[in-house]
Design a protein around this motif. Structure first.
Motif, short mmCIF file in Angstrom:
data_model
loop_
_atom_site.label_atom_id
_atom_site.label_comp_id
_atom_site.label_asym_id
_atom_site.label_seq_id
_atom_site.Cartn_x
_atom_site.Cartn_y
_atom_site.Cartn_z
N PRO A 120 18.28 15.25 -20.76
CA PRO A 120 18.37 15.98 -19.30
C PRO A 120 19.67 16.14 -18.64
CG PRO A 120 16.75 13.65 -19.08
CD PRO A 120 17.19 13.60 -20.56
N ALA A 123 21.63 18.70 -20.32
CA ALA A 123 21.25 20.26 -20.01
C ALA A 123 21.56 20.75 -19.04
CB ALA A 123 19.50 20.04 -20.69
N TYR A 130 15.89 21.94 -20.65
CA TYR A 130 15.92 21.25 -20.98
C TYR A 130 14.39 21.31 -21.81
CZ TYR A 130 14.02 16.33 -21.67
OH TYR A 130 13.40 15.16 -21.96
N THR A 166 11.65 18.66 -17.03
CA THR A 166 11.35 19.40 -18.24
C THR A 166 10.74 20.80 -18.30
OG1 THR A 166 10.79 16.74 -19.27
CG2 THR A 166 10.18 19.37 -20.33
#
Length: 380
Positions: A120, A123, A130, A166
């Motif tokens: 993460p 990203a 992500y 996420t």
């Protein structure tokens, strides 16, 4: 589309994300898998292009930032914190390599395994979605929180004040075993993967006796966790069964000589599993999910505390028996195995879960979900 897969620090967790990475490549996307240098062999054997992003190993992450080796706690909650901080330190060791890779290759999406906490961060740095992929039936959230605490300096360095959220969660846990508070997810069928060896006739042709497989996972070495595997072999070997011992070849060699009814070596899971009546093992994520997908009842001895949560769920469902490591005496293990081999309900419940897993969306559908995510981000 360029998809960067970020793997964890051992071959076992790499196995968990290989099928999705292979499917993404087969769909025509450019794929790279970032992993530590010592795992490049595993990545390349899967036919995937690997990029080493750290020379450190997971074992080295047991040493804190002051250079002090952290003692392993006895308390379960403290052990979760210990695990999270260890994974966090490992993520920190991979971060520079990942950021440099992102600058060179400019991925469109980053996909990370559940314990790859650097995913993460890279990203967010690259400004791309992500995707988090589960590699087993789920770890305690305390591990995530402890990893975030350990990564405080890296978050500050990147101008972040919390772990990036996420954008898409891909879960492989059978719906019947998902916790009530599990997040929304793109479900995906679990496909067992491991490095291969030539298929011998005995792998898919069983004898007259029940066939039981014992494993302590792919991470066991002649010097690490060997006693766990050796103990399980001796305990299960007391039964009148055909015993398969799945282990790296150097470990199998150290176990020899073995009785005639015991075979040991690197046994690809999906070759032996369809012929097994029972699997006895350390409750590792890939091993548990692999035998679950073939409907094989299991005896789970969770020597690693993060495996306890899903071991309990599987035990309560009736497809497995969890044995506390403190109670793994030879008599107890043998008695549990004998009961499970002669009680049909374990087989019935295990087959129910295998059917459920087989009905989940394929990896191709998960790749389509990633494509939609990247497309929606591109149009914003």
């Amino acid at each position: 589309m360029r998809i960067l897969f970020v793997a964890g620090g051992t071959s076992g967790v790499i196995f968990g994300i290989v099928p999705l990475a292979q499917q993404a490549r087969n769909a025509g996307h450019q794929v790279l898998m970032a992993a530590p240098e010592n795992c490049m062999g595993t990545v390349n054997t899967a036919g995937l292009p690997g990029v080493p992003v750290s020379t450190r190993t997971m074992q080295e992450a047991l040493i804190d930032r002051r250079g002090v080796r952290v003692p392993i706690p006895e308390d379960l909650h403290e052990r979760y914190i210990f695990n999270g901080r260890t994974f966090g330190r490992y993520a920190a060791a991979c971060l520079d390599g990942l950021l440099q890779l992102a600058d060179r290759w400019r991925p469109d999406v980053v996909v990370g395994g559940a314990l790859a906490f650097a995913a993460p961060l890279v990203a967010a740095y690259a400004g791309v979605p992500y995707v988090k992929q589960a590699i087993d039936m789920g770890e305690p959230r305390t591990i995530d929180l402890a990893a975030a605490a350990e990564l405080g300096p890296e978050l500050e360095r990147l101008g972040l004040y919390e772990m990036p959220r996420t954008d898409l969660y891909i879960d492989i846990c059978p719906p019947s075993l998902r916790p009530a508070d599990a997040p929304d997810a793109q479900m995906m069928r679990y496909v067992p993967y491991s490095t291969q060896r030539p298929v011998a006739p005995w792998m898919h042709r069983r004898g007259d006796r029940p066939r039981v497989l014992v494993s302590a996972g792919s991470r066991v070495t002649p010097d690490s966790d060997f006693d766990i595997l050796q103990g399980l072999v001796e305990k299960v070997g007391r039964l009148d069964v055909e015993l398969l011992v799945a282990a790296p070849e150097p470990v199998a060699e150290k176990l020899r000589p073995l009785p005639a009814h015991v075979r040991a070596g690197w046994i690809p899971l999906h070759q032996a599993a369809p012929t097994c009546d029972l699997a006895v093992h350390h409750a590792g994520g890939n091993t548990t999910m692999g035998y679950l997908s073939y409907g094989v009842p299991q005896v789970l001895v969770p020597y690693l505390p993060y495996c306890v949560d899903y071991s309990v769920r599987l035990h309560e469902y009736g497809a497995a028996t969890m044995v506390d490591p403190a109670d793994d005496s030879a008599d107890n293990i043998a008695a549990v195995c004998a009961e499970m081999l002669t009680t049909s309900s374990y087989h019935d419940r295990a087959r129910e879960l295998a059917t459920e897993i087989a009905g989940l969306p394929t990896a191709a559908e998960a790749v389509s979900a990633i494509e939609r995510l990247a497309g929606s981000r591109a149009t914003v």
